[in-house]
Every structure is written in C-alpha cells, then in structure tokens.
Design a protein around this motif. Sequence first.
Motif, PDB file in Angstrom:
ATOM      1  N   ILE A  85      31.900  38.852  42.752  1.00 38.64           N
ATOM      2  CA  ILE A  85      32.925  40.209  43.931  1.00 38.64           C
ATOM      3  C   ILE A  85      34.292  40.528  42.055  1.00 38.64           C
ATOM      4  O   ILE A  85      34.959  41.214  42.695  1.00 38.64           O
ATOM      5  CB  ILE A  85      33.369  39.938  44.868  1.00 38.64           C
ATOM      6  CG1 ILE A  85      34.007  38.789  44.611  1.00 38.64           C
ATOM      7  CG2 ILE A  85      32.209  39.751  45.664  1.00 38.64           C
ATOM      8  CD1 ILE A  85      34.695  38.172  46.595  1.00 38.64           C
ATOM      9  N   GLY A  86      34.238  39.560  41.570  1.00 43.04           N
ATOM     10  CA  GLY A  86      36.006  40.320  40.474  1.00 43.04           C
ATOM     11  C   GLY A  86      35.556  40.980  39.809  1.00 43.04           C
ATOM     12  O   GLY A  86      36.045  41.943  39.294  1.00 43.04           O
ATOM     13  N   THR A  87      34.019  41.215  38.733  1.00 44.94           N
ATOM     14  CA  THR A  87      33.718  41.868  38.040  1.00 44.94           C
ATOM     15  C   THR A  87      33.727  43.554  38.726  1.00 44.94           C
ATOM     16  O   THR A  87      33.478  44.274  38.330  1.00 44.94           O
ATOM     17  CB  THR A  87      32.329  41.803  37.605  1.00 44.94           C
ATOM     18  OG1 THR A  87      31.419  41.668  38.426  1.00 44.94           O
ATOM     19  CG2 THR A  87      32.826  40.216  36.831  1.00 44.94           C
ATOM     20  N   HIS A  88      33.480  43.901  40.144  1.00 45.96           N
ATOM     21  CA  HIS A  88      33.414  45.050  40.962  1.00 45.96           C
ATOM     22  C   HIS A  88      34.763  46.186  41.121  1.00 45.96           C
ATOM     23  O   HIS A  88      35.065  46.856  41.073  1.00 45.96           O
ATOM     24  CB  HIS A  88      32.632  44.422  42.282  1.00 45.96           C
ATOM     25  CG  HIS A  88      31.442  45.381  42.610  1.00 45.96           C
ATOM     26  ND1 HIS A  88      31.108  46.222  42.529  1.00 45.96           N
ATOM     27  CD2 HIS A  88      30.137  43.995  43.377  1.00 45.96           C
ATOM     28  CE1 HIS A  88      29.581  46.037  42.924  1.00 45.96           C
ATOM     29  NE2 HIS A  88      29.217  45.044  43.263  1.00 45.96           N
ATOM     30  N   TRP A  89      36.064  45.097  41.259  1.00 45.44           N
ATOM     31  CA  TRP A  89      37.142  45.152  41.329  1.00 45.44           C
ATOM     32  C   TRP A  89      37.561  45.444  39.313  1.00 45.44           C
ATOM     33  O   TRP A  89      38.475  46.666  40.056  1.00 45.44           O
ATOM     34  CB  TRP A  89      38.307  44.117  41.905  1.00 45.44           C
ATOM     35  CG  TRP A  89      39.427  44.567  41.983  1.00 45.44           C
ATOM     36  CD1 TRP A  89      39.693  44.772  43.672  1.00 45.44           C
ATOM     37  CD2 TRP A  89      40.556  44.354  41.153  1.00 45.44           C
ATOM     38  NE1 TRP A  89      41.672  45.302  42.986  1.00 45.44           N
ATOM     39  CE2 TRP A  89      41.348  45.047  41.993  1.00 45.44           C
ATOM     40  CE3 TRP A  89      40.927  43.945  40.041  1.00 45.44           C
ATOM     41  CZ2 TRP A  89      43.191  45.279  41.511  1.00 45.44           C
ATOM     42  CZ3 TRP A  89      41.994  44.611  39.297  1.00 45.44           C
ATOM     43  CH2 TRP A  89      43.113  44.939  40.210  1.00 45.44           C
ATOM     44  N   ILE A  90      37.262  44.144  38.634  1.00 47.74           N
ATOM     45  CA  ILE A  90      37.598  45.366  37.739  1.00 47.74           C
ATOM     46  C   ILE A  90      37.013  45.946  37.041  1.00 47.74           C
ATOM     47  O   ILE A  90      37.539  47.179  36.121  1.00 47.74           O
ATOM     48  CB  ILE A  90      37.611  43.847  36.734  1.00 47.74           C
ATOM     49  CG1 ILE A  90      37.700  42.720  36.820  1.00 47.74           C
ATOM     50  CG2 ILE A  90      37.430  44.359  35.160  1.00 47.74           C
ATOM     51  CD1 ILE A  90      39.614  42.649  36.334  1.00 47.74           C
ATOM     52  N   ASP A  91      35.865  46.529  36.925  1.00 45.08           N
ATOM     53  CA  ASP A  91      35.052  47.629  37.002  1.00 45.08           C
ATOM     54  C   ASP A  91      35.322  48.457  37.291  1.00 45.08           C
ATOM     55  O   ASP A  91      35.733  50.152  37.154  1.00 45.08           O
ATOM     56  CB  ASP A  91      33.677  47.436  37.463  1.00 45.08           C
ATOM     57  CG  ASP A  91      32.929  48.816  36.827  1.00 45.08           C
ATOM     58  OD1 ASP A  91      32.637  49.448  35.798  1.00 45.08           O
ATOM     59  OD2 ASP A  91      32.737  49.581  38.006  1.00 45.08           O
ATOM     60  N   LEU A  92      35.949  48.800  39.159  1.00 45.39           N
ATOM     61  CA  LEU A  92      36.348  49.829  40.026  1.00 45.39           C
ATOM     62  C   LEU A  92      37.970  50.342  39.326  1.00 45.39           C
ATOM     63  O   LEU A  92      38.527  51.844  39.003  1.00 45.39           O
ATOM     64  CB  LEU A  92      36.604  49.388  40.999  1.00 45.39           C
ATOM     65  CG  LEU A  92      36.642  50.266  41.868  1.00 45.39           C
ATOM     66  CD1 LEU A  92      36.575  51.720  42.405  1.00 45.39           C
ATOM     67  CD2 LEU A  92      37.277  49.767  43.342  1.00 45.39           C
ATOM     68  N   THR A  93      39.125  49.634  39.296  1.00 45.57           N
ATOM     69  CA  THR A  93      39.992  49.618  38.789  1.00 45.57           C
ATOM     70  C   THR A  93      40.028  50.531  36.987  1.00 45.57           C
ATOM     71  O   THR A  93      40.694  51.277  37.146  1.00 45.57           O
ATOM     72  CB  THR A  93      41.114  48.667  38.424  1.00 45.57           C
ATOM     73  OG1 THR A  93      40.740  47.689  38.238  1.00 45.57           O
ATOM     74  CG2 THR A  93      40.975  48.337  40.345  1.00 45.57           C
ATOM     75  N   SER A  94      39.230  49.192  36.626  1.00 45.62           N
ATOM     76  CA  SER A  94      39.030  50.430  35.065  1.00 45.62           C
ATOM     77  C   SER A  94      38.472  52.070  35.082  1.00 45.62           C
ATOM     78  O   SER A  94      39.039  52.028  34.253  1.00 45.62           O
ATOM     79  CB  SER A  94      38.084  49.402  34.435  1.00 45.62           C
ATOM     80  OG  SER A  94      38.619  47.769  34.110  1.00 45.62           O
ATOM     81  N   PHE A  95      37.841  52.058  35.516  1.00 47.67           N
ATOM     82  CA  PHE A  95      37.028  53.331  35.948  1.00 47.67           C
ATOM     83  C   PHE A  95      38.100  53.733  36.656  1.00 47.67           C
ATOM     84  O   PHE A  95      38.160  55.192  36.163  1.00 47.67           O
ATOM     85  CB  PHE A  95      35.707  52.925  36.785  1.00 47.67           C
ATOM     86  CG  PHE A  95      35.415  54.548  37.591  1.00 47.67           C
ATOM     87  CD1 PHE A  95      34.503  55.556  36.689  1.00 47.67           C
ATOM     88  CD2 PHE A  95      35.631  55.110  38.846  1.00 47.67           C
ATOM     89  CE1 PHE A  95      34.382  56.685  36.870  1.00 47.67           C
ATOM     90  CE2 PHE A  95      34.726  56.203  39.639  1.00 47.67           C
ATOM     91  CZ  PHE A  95      34.176  56.569  38.702  1.00 47.67           C
TER      92      PHE A  95
END
Length: 388
Positions: free
Chosen positions: A186-196
């Motif tokens: 789930i952490g990579t979900h948050w990183i991807d989303l905020t980077s996007f």
Amino acid sequence: MTGQGMNEIGAAVIGTGFIGTVHLWALRRLGVRIAGVLGSSPGRGGERARALGVDRAYNSLEEMLADPGVQVVHVTSPNHAHYSQVKSILAAGKHVVCEKPLSMTSGESAEMVRLARDSGRVAAVCYNTRFYPLNQQARGMVQAGELGDIRLVTGHYLQDWLAKDTDWNWRLEPEAGGVLRSVGDIGTHWIDLTSFITGMKPVQVLAELTTFIPERRKPVGPVETFSRSQGATEPRTITTDDSALLLLRYPNGAKGSVAISQVNFGRKNFSAWDIAGSAASAAWGAETPDHLWIGHRDGPNQILQRDPGLMNGLGREAASLPGGHVEGFADTFFALFRQVYGDVAAGGRQPGSTYASFEDGHYEMLFCDAVLASAREGRWVDVRETTT
C-alpha cells in the motif's frame, strides 16, 4: 487493432481472488469481452470461473496465451509471479495490465520496462487510486499553478486487515510478496498517487520499519485477501513490515512524510494526502472520496464535491456519474481500464493518458530498494543510488 470497439477486444485475467474479481467487474461494465480466467490451479480456476460466470478457465498460461481471442491480459497473481508472467505475455504479443508492485526486484522491473518498450504494446501498472476523479482534479490544479510551488506533502495509508496474529495472507511471506510488505503493497500506492498529483517523485527517503506481530498463525488451507481464515493453523515467524514511517525529499526542495500500516484497528482502507503549496493547499481521503478540501489563507476554505460540471478537464474525464452519486473503489478500476482499452483500440499509449506506466512501476521498485537501505543503515538514501 486500431479502431476496435471495446466489445471487440478480448481480455483474460490471471488470478481469481479479490482483486481479480474486481478487474472482472470493471471489464464487464466497460463492455470488454471476457475470454477466460487462469486460477492458481486448474481446479481452483474452474471453480472460480463458474462462480464468476466466466465461460472458460485455462489450464495454463501457455493455453491462455495461445488463445487468439485474447488481446489483453490482466495480471492479478501473487507478486512473485508477475515477472515471468509479464515476460511471457509481452513475448506473445499481448497487451498487459499488471497489479502492483510490478515485480519482486528493481532488476526485474528494469527488464520489464525494456521488454514493454520493445514490444510496442500497451503496458500499464494498476495504481488505481490515481483514478478517483478528484485525484485527477488535484493533478490538474497543480499543473495549472493553483497551489503554487509545492512545499509539503503529508499523509497516511492505514488498514486493519492484518492487525491480529490470526490474520493471514500470502503477502506475509517474503518469497511470495517480497521483503517489503506494507510499503510494497500500500505504501507504493501512496507514493505513486502523490507523485502523480504533484508531478514530482521523491528523490530521498529516511525510513523506519516495524514488525509488531513477529509470529502469526498460518492456516493450513488457502485464504483469500480480506477474508477470515478458519480451521487448523501453524506458527510462522514474520519478518516483513507491519508498518512504516517515511520522511521524503523532493527535487524542488519540498519535504514529505507518510505513515503506512496494515495493523490499525478500524481503518479498513484509509489512504489520505495533504499537499501544501505557496498559494493554496489541498487534501483528500479515500474514506470520503467525493470531496476535495481546498485551503486558502485570505479567503474561505472550500470543499469541492465531485461534480463533472464543476471540475477541470482531467477530473471530468475520470468521472462517470453526476454529482451527488458517489463514485468509489470499484469505479477507479473502470476509469483506469476505460483509458487503457481506449489506448489498446488506438494502437498504443496516447499523449493524454494518465495511468501508471511500467516506468512508474520500476521507480516504485527503486523506491522500495531505497526504503530497505535506509531502514537497515539508519540514514537518508538517495533513490538514484539504487538506479539499475
């Protein structure tokens, strides 16, 4: 394939558990033809195909890839299988949608990026949270300069489905899910989303990982994600992370922090971010996905309800229902696949597409490398140090 309608494109799904089922729901809503599914075994695949109303259960990946009626393959299998399956799918000339994380290592993901690029096929990673319409709205606001220069990116991603020592899932086993669990899942979900949204990926990370439940009771039989196990169990030592605290640095000088946990009682799937800029702030949470908070210094704060008539172009494009008709988790897969299959019909990824690419998935693997190095060495780690 250029010019094909959605109902002329055949899709197959690898994996028949929770996420594989969500993929099927979205594909049916989109009007894509479901050619068949591949389960963890022929027996399991046949059983789930009948339960899901799918006509065909393949006995092997080779049988699936030999089917001329399959143009796109969705990979929702355990993480350790992604690399070999995606390689075979691309070699067979099929388009691919792969669940996150893209692979088990950054070496594997680097090769997958190259293979996808050389194949000329559409290759997407299923970071679906990008497709909550108000997250697309927020990206458009940042691009338009409405928040000003980004200064601070904070938030969390909290769950409770692994909060007890009797909770079990294949993600707990490093050989199946990888050495990072809460961060990789789930952490990579948050990183991807905020980077996007911000248009920037973190360049440095300082990480602390914790395993609060060092021993669990593993059921003798299989357990589907988010379901309860029953029957006999056996003790298993756990080494993967129940939670993580991450500090982040961005290329423009912005700072960030995120708390990640799969052991927070009462938090079922609570992803949230708060982005502070030099002109305004914005915040969003998955428990109230149809509301975007916008903060001002010299005027009233705002709550933007998801309404296509009030949203910018990116947000409006991702929305499906009128304002006041809530769109949630399953709708994000529909919006993501609508864009992916539009590109499949057009013959390749289009300039305006906003779904995660294999390059994005590879970055997340490099980020996980940096998290592990930081946690082990107790120092800030530059994500670029781990570049393969």
